[in-house]
Scaffold this active site. Sequence first.
Site, PDB file in Angstrom:
ATOM      1  N   TYR A 101      41.858  20.222 -63.069  1.00  0.00           N
ATOM      2  CA  TYR A 101      40.515  20.418 -62.536  1.00  0.00           C
ATOM      3  C   TYR A 101      39.946  21.689 -63.136  1.00  0.00           C
ATOM      4  O   TYR A 101      40.654  22.702 -63.213  1.00  0.00           O
ATOM      5  CB  TYR A 101      40.568  20.556 -60.997  1.00  0.00           C
ATOM      6  CG  TYR A 101      39.247  20.994 -60.405  1.00  0.00           C
ATOM      7  CD1 TYR A 101      38.313  20.056 -59.977  1.00  0.00           C
ATOM      8  CD2 TYR A 101      38.909  22.348 -60.313  1.00  0.00           C
ATOM      9  CE1 TYR A 101      37.087  20.451 -59.471  1.00  0.00           C
ATOM     10  CE2 TYR A 101      37.682  22.755 -59.806  1.00  0.00           C
ATOM     11  CZ  TYR A 101      36.777  21.802 -59.392  1.00  0.00           C
ATOM     12  OH  TYR A 101      35.560  22.201 -58.904  1.00  0.00           O
ATOM     13  N   GLU A 189      31.422  20.440 -62.545  1.00  0.00           N
ATOM     14  CA  GLU A 189      32.876  20.309 -62.510  1.00  0.00           C
ATOM     15  C   GLU A 189      33.376  19.114 -63.299  1.00  0.00           C
ATOM     16  O   GLU A 189      32.687  18.106 -63.447  1.00  0.00           O
ATOM     17  CB  GLU A 189      33.418  20.306 -61.075  1.00  0.00           C
ATOM     18  CG  GLU A 189      33.003  19.139 -60.241  1.00  0.00           C
ATOM     19  CD  GLU A 189      33.634  19.188 -58.837  1.00  0.00           C
ATOM     20  OE1 GLU A 189      34.124  20.237 -58.394  1.00  0.00           O
ATOM     21  OE2 GLU A 189      33.615  18.139 -58.191  1.00  0.00           O
TER      22      GLU A 189
END
Length: 378
Positions: A101, A189
């Site tokens: 991530y 993101e």
Amino acid sequence: MKIHEYQAKQFLARYGVPIPPGRVASTPDEAAMAAKELGTRVVVKAQVHVGGRGKAGGIKLADTPEQAAAAAAAILSQPLKGLRVDRVLVEAALDIAAEYYVGVVLDRNARKHAVMMSAMGGVDIEEVARQSPEKIAKAWPDPLAGLADFQIRDMIYDAGLQRSLAQQIASVARALYQCYIACDATLAEINPLVVTSDGAVVAADAKMVIDDNALFRQPELAALRESADEHPLELEAFRRGLQYVYLGGSIGIIGNGAGLVMATIDEVKLQGGRPANFLDIGGGAKADLVANALELVLMDSDVRGVLLNVFGGITRCDEVAKGVLDAAGRVGLRVPMVVRLTGTNEEEGRAILSGSDLVPAETMQEAAEKIVALVGGA
Ligand code: GDP
Ligand code: MN
């Protein structure tokens, strides 16, 4: 404002984030064509403004163009988490070895942007943040100097990402941060940032939220705004240039100044009423502005009363009162309206209102009590 995955990926790619080759399709035929052009196993992904598409059935793998068409047909034929699916992204499938991530988010408490990395990608990152916050490495770049190399190295180390990939991950982080800043985003993101079995680092998913208040200087992004996922009254407010938030109650709230409007909402709730909206008309209260605001508030068919709370500073209360009367007449006010005027020439202002249908009030509490009584409870 949210943008779709395929749109976010196009922006990220401009800044140098590696993305899989892909095409957007709005029919099963187009999806088949896209899969044929890509010439590999593909993943067909619903383009909707919501996360967790994988678990909800919005992401399907396809080995052949025929399978891609079938996957697209299935995804396009039904709503995903209540949202209609107009388009799918057909993308070359990845051979996934690990899912990381990496994200940038506006950290209002720190008054900075926060960059985050984690080895626990792919899954719900909010869940990771709740269950095991130590699994997310963070850094707060200096707003002027930007994201520093040492911060990136620290995060890669703290998050336990594969060291041999440090160069590639650093390059993605820098590009993501640059894109985030350039787009006036409040969130950007990549989840997952996929490590493929042959050691490449690729953005498999992308999410971006753009600051609505920056859209005036982001014409390319502003053009991506979609009406479907916004409340129609908020969209109308945007068109009219008004600062409006739909709240769902029965008492329309208008005031000049965001703090004053929020205090008014609190007071109405305290008196047992349900505010229908937040609406800040800013400094002054000229008839045109009040009429514009009133019209918008009255478009909400649940509104059974309006409370206008105005502080007359530079604009005197007698002028405000005239403006309000004029506006009420112009829009054909169909519900009771309480007007609380305070500040310069407030007595003159109230005197002007006294002969009308509008109900004057001196204090905020009195105004809230009156409108709640007039509307008749909740
Ligand atoms: P989300 O569920 O809306 O966050 O959509 P993602 O694009 O993140 O996809 C969810 C999951 O699908 C990923 O975490 C992967 O584990 C899985 N997946 C399997 N194969 C692929 C692939 O080839 N590409 C992508 N993007 N995801 C894949
Ligand atoms: Mn994802």
